[in-house]
Design a protein around this motif. Structure first.
Motif, PDB file in Angstrom:
ATOM      1  N   LEU A 146      41.635  54.738  32.463  1.00 21.32           N
ATOM      2  CA  LEU A 146      41.111  54.791  33.832  1.00 21.32           C
ATOM      3  C   LEU A 146      41.232  56.158  34.502  1.00 21.32           C
ATOM      4  CD1 LEU A 146      42.377  51.305  34.950  1.00 21.32           C
ATOM      5  CD2 LEU A 146      40.042  51.993  34.542  1.00 21.32           C
ATOM      6  N   ASP A 147      41.487  57.180  33.716  1.00 18.96           N
ATOM      7  CA  ASP A 147      41.495  58.541  34.249  1.00 18.96           C
ATOM      8  C   ASP A 147      40.028  58.912  34.508  1.00 18.96           C
ATOM      9  OD1 ASP A 147      41.832  61.227  34.771  1.00 18.96           O
ATOM     10  OD2 ASP A 147      43.335  61.512  33.197  1.00 18.96           O
ATOM     11  N   ALA A 148      39.708  59.220  35.763  1.00 15.66           N
ATOM     12  CA  ALA A 148      38.304  59.377  36.177  1.00 15.66           C
ATOM     13  C   ALA A 148      37.524  60.341  35.283  1.00 15.66           C
ATOM     14  CB  ALA A 148      38.241  59.832  37.625  1.00 15.66           C
ATOM     15  N   TRP A 149      38.164  61.426  34.851  1.00 13.63           N
ATOM     16  CA  TRP A 149      37.398  62.426  34.081  1.00 13.63           C
ATOM     17  C   TRP A 149      36.978  61.901  32.708  1.00 13.63           C
ATOM     18  CZ3 TRP A 149      37.932  65.068  29.493  1.00 13.63           C
ATOM     19  CH2 TRP A 149      39.148  64.988  28.847  1.00 13.63           C
ATOM     20  N   MET A 150      37.655  60.850  32.250  1.00 13.63           N
ATOM     21  CA  MET A 150      37.268  60.252  30.972  1.00 13.63           C
ATOM     22  C   MET A 150      36.323  59.071  31.148  1.00 13.63           C
ATOM     23  SD  MET A 150      40.670  60.308  28.667  1.00 13.63           S
ATOM     24  CE  MET A 150      42.097  60.506  29.699  1.00 13.63           C
ATOM     25  N   MET A 151      36.083  58.678  32.395  1.00 10.43           N
ATOM     26  CA  MET A 151      35.215  57.530  32.652  1.00 10.43           C
ATOM     27  C   MET A 151      33.781  57.957  32.928  1.00 10.43           C
ATOM     28  SD  MET A 151      37.778  55.265  35.035  1.00 10.43           S
ATOM     29  CE  MET A 151      36.728  53.816  35.124  1.00 10.43           C
ATOM     30  N   VAL A 152      33.632  59.010  33.753  1.00 11.02           N
ATOM     31  CA  VAL A 152      32.291  59.459  34.140  1.00 11.02           C
ATOM     32  C   VAL A 152      32.084  60.900  33.682  1.00 11.02           C
ATOM     33  CG1 VAL A 152      32.088  57.907  36.114  1.00 11.02           C
ATOM     34  CG2 VAL A 152      33.141  60.145  36.445  1.00 11.02           C
ATOM     35  N   PRO A 153      30.843  61.250  33.306  1.00  9.26           N
ATOM     36  CA  PRO A 153      30.591  62.621  32.839  1.00  9.26           C
ATOM     37  C   PRO A 153      30.651  63.640  33.976  1.00  9.26           C
ATOM     38  CG  PRO A 153      28.568  61.293  32.754  1.00  9.26           C
ATOM     39  CD  PRO A 153      29.672  60.378  33.209  1.00  9.26           C
ATOM     40  N   ASP A 154      30.873  64.888  33.613  1.00  8.13           N
ATOM     41  CA  ASP A 154      30.791  66.044  34.527  1.00  8.13           C
ATOM     42  C   ASP A 154      31.867  66.073  35.606  1.00  8.13           C
ATOM     43  OD1 ASP A 154      28.456  66.801  33.134  1.00  8.13           O
ATOM     44  OD2 ASP A 154      27.257  65.433  34.361  1.00  8.13           O
ATOM     45  N   TRP A 155      32.964  65.403  35.378  1.00 12.26           N
ATOM     46  CA  TRP A 155      34.068  65.436  36.346  1.00 12.26           C
ATOM     47  C   TRP A 155      34.707  66.831  36.339  1.00 12.26           C
ATOM     48  CZ3 TRP A 155      35.998  61.808  39.754  1.00 12.26           C
ATOM     49  CH2 TRP A 155      37.231  62.114  40.355  1.00 12.26           C
ATOM     50  N   VAL A 156      34.948  67.369  37.518  1.00 16.08           N
ATOM     51  CA  VAL A 156      35.667  68.647  37.616  1.00 16.08           C
ATOM     52  C   VAL A 156      37.012  68.378  38.289  1.00 16.08           C
ATOM     53  CG1 VAL A 156      35.608  71.022  38.457  1.00 16.08           C
ATOM     54  CG2 VAL A 156      33.458  69.850  37.872  1.00 16.08           C
ATOM     55  N   ARG A 157      38.094  68.622  37.549  1.00 14.38           N
ATOM     56  CA  ARG A 157      39.442  68.339  38.051  1.00 14.38           C
ATOM     57  C   ARG A 157      39.737  69.091  39.344  1.00 14.38           C
ATOM     58  NH1 ARG A 157      43.221  66.408  34.112  1.00 14.38           N
ATOM     59  NH2 ARG A 157      42.200  66.275  32.096  1.00 14.38           N
ATOM     60  N   GLY A 158      40.306  68.375  40.273  1.00 17.42           N
ATOM     61  CA  GLY A 158      40.699  68.995  41.538  1.00 17.42           C
ATOM     62  C   GLY A 158      39.533  69.205  42.483  1.00 17.42           C
ATOM     63  N   VAL A 159      38.316  68.940  42.018  1.00 14.49           N
ATOM     64  CA  VAL A 159      37.130  69.143  42.847  1.00 14.49           C
ATOM     65  C   VAL A 159      36.390  67.824  43.062  1.00 14.49           C
ATOM     66  CG1 VAL A 159      34.896  70.334  43.030  1.00 14.49           C
ATOM     67  CG2 VAL A 159      36.878  71.539  42.061  1.00 14.49           C
ATOM     68  N   SER A 160      36.090  67.148  41.949  1.00 20.82           N
ATOM     69  CA  SER A 160      35.289  65.924  42.039  1.00 20.82           C
ATOM     70  C   SER A 160      36.032  64.832  42.800  1.00 20.82           C
ATOM     71  CB  SER A 160      34.952  65.417  40.638  1.00 20.82           C
ATOM     72  OG  SER A 160      34.120  66.323  39.972  1.00 20.82           O
ATOM     73  N   ASP A 161      35.218  63.978  43.428  1.00 22.49           N
ATOM     74  CA  ASP A 161      35.757  62.876  44.210  1.00 22.49           C
ATOM     75  C   ASP A 161      35.254  61.567  43.583  1.00 22.49           C
ATOM     76  OD1 ASP A 161      36.741  61.659  46.870  1.00 22.49           O
ATOM     77  OD2 ASP A 161      34.660  60.980  46.707  1.00 22.49           O
ATOM     78  N   PRO A 162      36.157  60.596  43.371  1.00 27.27           N
ATOM     79  CA  PRO A 162      35.747  59.370  42.676  1.00 27.27           C
ATOM     80  C   PRO A 162      34.533  58.684  43.318  1.00 27.27           C
ATOM     81  CG  PRO A 162      38.133  59.398  42.971  1.00 27.27           C
ATOM     82  CD  PRO A 162      37.597  60.580  43.720  1.00 27.27           C
ATOM     83  N   LYS A 163      34.508  58.655  44.651  1.00 31.47           N
ATOM     84  CA  LYS A 163      33.404  57.966  45.335  1.00 31.47           C
ATOM     85  C   LYS A 163      32.084  58.705  45.088  1.00 31.47           C
ATOM     86  CE  LYS A 163      32.004  54.810  48.082  1.00 31.47           C
ATOM     87  NZ  LYS A 163      32.311  53.599  48.824  1.00 31.47           N
ATOM     88  N   GLN A 164      32.125  60.028  45.259  1.00 29.94           N
ATOM     89  CA  GLN A 164      30.906  60.819  45.050  1.00 29.94           C
ATOM     90  C   GLN A 164      30.402  60.717  43.622  1.00 29.94           C
ATOM     91  OE1 GLN A 164      32.012  64.727  46.355  1.00 29.94           O
ATOM     92  NE2 GLN A 164      31.672  64.253  48.520  1.00 29.94           N
TER      93      GLN A 164
END
Ligand SMILES: [Zn+2]
Length: 358
Positions: free
Chosen positions: A253-271
């Protein structure tokens, strides 16, 4: 429904994040107000009361300590001996929690059966959570004879690599093979019947491990590369190989492994539209490759160095894992399949691994 979570870093949170996991999640978050040393301060999602609330009665819990060579910018210990000592501090915490009745260590199939029964029948508010001890990254195994010592204190699973080049195998974002030293580790694991956790192995080391290890293999926390294109996730070929070997793969359930193009410290789960249901997409992909629902489970990793800022936006605490069965039902999974995903697949795996029955 009874849940089994195959990956939590409980002792790391206790000893490095300084979290007293016996407290309520509100108290833990409140105590961290104003702290800025870690990105997830005040945003933790895991503690013992929330595990109980989510009916999560068995977890695989890690020891973890990395060794780094001079010049490696990642955080880690400067000698394997220091890394070993770190894991022994973590073990001491697990033992203290056992003494306090918060946890109970599961070392064999009888322990698991006992835990299932006592979890179901206990009326206590604070019933002990069963934990199976695993080591994430083998750097702290100073020499191979340390592995037998670890087995004696209850170590039952081991992932040879973590997020870096390792002493025995190469991990996430690294490349290269395990070599003779890694192969010797696999041999010793096989002798001791320690489960190989394929998670975090880079592709070269993964295939080498598959060629050299004949014992039980699982992947405690791993999603699918087809859905999130990164070396940390497994390719379909790797998933097929794991299925062939009877592995169970834990949806993470680590967001960066769930959805593509996640940028750590920048991306927001809702967005990023990262919601709990996405993990079911990963699980479903594995089921399509397998042609059944016998090779997936939960390996949440929800305390793996991140909190709500990098988790599904509709998850407040780990207790929300209890919504996964419903999500599977909505997709047409049978009640038998759902029970298998919630706990049955991990349990069947352990029964086979620990009783040598087919
Ligand atoms: Zn991990």
């Amino acid at each position: 429904m009874f849940l089994f979570d195959a990956h939590l870093d409980l002792s790391m949170n206790a000893m490095e994040w300084n979290r007293d996991l016996r407290l309520s999640i509100a108290e833990i978050r409140d105590r961290e107000k104003g702290m800025t040393d870690k990105p997830d301060r005040g945003k933790g999602t895991v503690c013992f009361p929330e595990l109980r609330k989510g009916n999560i009665g068995i977890v695989v819990a890690t020891q973890i300590a990395r060794f780094v060579e001079r010049g490696n910018p990642l955080p880690g210990w400067h000698s394997p001996e220091q890394a070993w000592a770190q894991t022994q501090g973590q073990l001491a915490w697990y033992r203290t929690m056992e003494k306090d009745g918060e946890l109970v260590q599961l070392r064999n199939w009888q322990d698991v059966q006992k835990q299932l029964t006592s979890w179901e029948t206990s009326k206590e508010e604070k019933k002990p959570i069963g934990y199976i001890l695993s080591l994430e990254g083998a750097d702290s195994i100073v020499t191979l004879d340390y592995l037998e010592r670890a087995y004696e204190y209850g170590l039952r699973a081991l992932g040879p690599a973590h997020s870096a080049p390792g002493r025995y195998a190469q991990g996430t974002d690294a490349t290269g093979f395990m070599g003779p030293k890694g192969q010797a580790l696999l041999k010793e694991m096989e002798r001791l019947n320690i489960i190989l956790d394929a998670t975090h192995l880079c592709d070269d080391s993964f295939w080498e491990a598959m060629d050299h290890f004949n014992g039980p293999v699982w992947a405690s926390h791993n999603n699918c590369r087809t859905l999130v294109n990164h070396n940390r996730q497994f390719s379909d070929d790797q998933i097929r190989e794991l299925i062939r070997r009877g592995a169970v793969i834990g949806g993470v359930l680590d967001a960066w492994m769930m959805v593509p193009d996640w940028v750590r410290g920048v991306s927001d789960p809702k967005q990023m539209n990262c919601k709990l249901e996405i993990v079911v997409d990963h699980m479903d992909h594995i089921c399509q490759l397998a042609g059944n629902a016998l090779h997936i489970g939960i390996g949440s990793d929800l305390d793996g160095g991140y909190g709500r800022e990098q988790s599904p936006y509709d998850l407040d605490t780990i207790a929300d894992l209890q919504r996964i069965p419903d999500m599977l039902a909505k997709r047409g999974y049978s009640s038998e399949d759902i029970a298998n995903v919630a706990h049955g697949n991990w349990l069947r795996f352990l029964e086979k691994a620990w009783t040598n029955q087919g």
